[in-house]
Design a protein around this motif. Sequence first.
Motif, PDB file in Angstrom:
ATOM      1  N   GLY A   1       0.794  -1.214   0.000  1.00 37.12           N
ATOM      2  CA  GLY A   1       0.000   0.000   0.000  1.00 37.12           C
ATOM      3  C   GLY A   1       0.828   1.266   0.000  1.00 37.12           C
ATOM      4  O   GLY A   1       2.012   1.259  -0.307  1.00 37.12           O
ATOM      5  N   THR A   2       0.168   2.355   0.399  1.00 40.31           N
ATOM      6  CA  THR A   2       0.743   3.698   0.345  1.00 40.31           C
ATOM      7  C   THR A   2       0.342   4.465   1.586  1.00 40.31           C
ATOM      8  O   THR A   2      -0.805   4.355   2.035  1.00 40.31           O
ATOM      9  CB  THR A   2       0.183   4.438  -0.892  1.00 40.31           C
ATOM     10  N   GLY A   3       1.257   5.271   2.122  1.00 39.26           N
ATOM     11  CA  GLY A   3       0.875   6.108   3.255  1.00 39.26           C
ATOM     12  C   GLY A   3       2.050   6.735   3.968  1.00 39.26           C
ATOM     13  O   GLY A   3       3.169   6.763   3.464  1.00 39.26           O
ATOM     14  N   TYR A   4       1.763   7.253   5.158  1.00 40.90           N
ATOM     15  CA  TYR A   4       2.749   7.933   5.978  1.00 40.90           C
ATOM     16  C   TYR A   4       3.177   7.077   7.157  1.00 40.90           C
ATOM     17  O   TYR A   4       2.356   6.415   7.788  1.00 40.90           O
ATOM     18  CB  TYR A   4       2.165   9.235   6.550  1.00 40.90           C
ATOM     19  N   PHE A  24      -5.490   4.034  10.124  1.00 39.21           N
ATOM     20  CA  PHE A  24      -4.921   5.295  10.579  1.00 39.21           C
ATOM     21  C   PHE A  24      -4.616   5.272  12.072  1.00 39.21           C
ATOM     22  O   PHE A  24      -5.122   4.434  12.822  1.00 39.21           O
ATOM     23  CB  PHE A  24      -5.866   6.461  10.286  1.00 39.21           C
ATOM     24  N   VAL A  25      -3.795   6.224  12.464  1.00 36.68           N
ATOM     25  CA  VAL A  25      -3.501   6.518  13.862  1.00 36.68           C
ATOM     26  C   VAL A  25      -3.609   8.027  13.987  1.00 36.68           C
ATOM     27  O   VAL A  25      -3.240   8.753  13.062  1.00 36.68           O
ATOM     28  CB  VAL A  25      -2.073   6.062  14.229  1.00 36.68           C
ATOM     29  N   TYR A  43       7.281   9.076  22.424  1.00 38.11           N
ATOM     30  CA  TYR A  43       7.747   8.070  21.470  1.00 38.11           C
ATOM     31  C   TYR A  43       9.125   7.583  21.896  1.00 38.11           C
ATOM     32  O   TYR A  43      10.033   8.374  22.128  1.00 38.11           O
ATOM     33  CB  TYR A  43       7.820   8.654  20.062  1.00 38.11           C
ATOM     34  N   LYS A  44       9.280   6.274  22.002  1.00 39.00           N
ATOM     35  CA  LYS A  44      10.558   5.684  22.346  1.00 39.00           C
ATOM     36  C   LYS A  44      11.491   5.758  21.138  1.00 39.00           C
ATOM     37  O   LYS A  44      11.017   5.780  19.991  1.00 39.00           O
ATOM     38  CB  LYS A  44      10.382   4.217  22.734  1.00 39.00           C
ATOM     39  N   GLU A  49       5.311   3.998  13.469  1.00 35.94           N
ATOM     40  CA  GLU A  49       3.965   3.488  13.245  1.00 35.94           C
ATOM     41  C   GLU A  49       3.428   4.057  11.936  1.00 35.94           C
ATOM     42  O   GLU A  49       3.865   5.105  11.477  1.00 35.94           O
ATOM     43  CB  GLU A  49       3.044   3.852  14.412  1.00 35.94           C
ATOM     44  N   LYS A  50       2.477   3.327  11.366  1.00 36.18           N
ATOM     45  CA  LYS A  50       1.791   3.832  10.177  1.00 36.18           C
ATOM     46  C   LYS A  50       0.763   4.847  10.634  1.00 36.18           C
ATOM     47  O   LYS A  50      -0.127   4.526  11.415  1.00 36.18           O
ATOM     48  CB  LYS A  50       1.093   2.690   9.423  1.00 36.18           C
TER      49      LYS A  50
END
Length: 182
Positions: A53-56, A100-101, A109-110, A115-116
């Motif tokens: 897929g595609t994303g951030y 999503f998140v 954040y460690k 994460e996506k």
Amino acid sequence: MRSLSRAPIPLASAVISFCALAFTVYQGYLQRQFVKLSFQPSMMIGFYYNDEGTGYMFGDSGIGPATLKTFEVLVDGKLQPTWLEMCRALEFATPPHFDFVVPRPEIVYKPNSFEKLFWIRSGPDSEQFKLKVGRVPVTACYCSVFGDCWRVDSHGAPPRAVGSCPTPALAFEAPPTPVRMP
């Protein structure tokens, strides 16, 4: 005469004590600088695509923890309140199915955790998103445990130091849950 001959000893002791104190304070300053640099976070926002897929993606690639302060998504310079509104602003014929998140302020954040943020599975919608991603800058502001702050964006520039993180003009939230009609 006797008292004058002993005057240099207390004066010398005071000068030596002051020098020792100054040296100790300077060493403390150097130690703090070393620790700040040794545990500096480095958040990143990246656009990715592959066979799935595609994303951030979003995370901390530094060696220290990062506290997220602000998170913003824009389309053509206009702030978007949700991922769904981002898709509408990008003029998808129908909203794509996506995972999503929603990063919340004060999340820590460690180091080396990713994460996506937003992900469209492979298909026509993911191909369409690849063509429109240039219109969608994603930005975040985060701080270290020492209070040093940086801004980062999805355009790939290194994080930029800022004095503090501004309050966002629009809170980014999860899309509303659809209401089911009986």
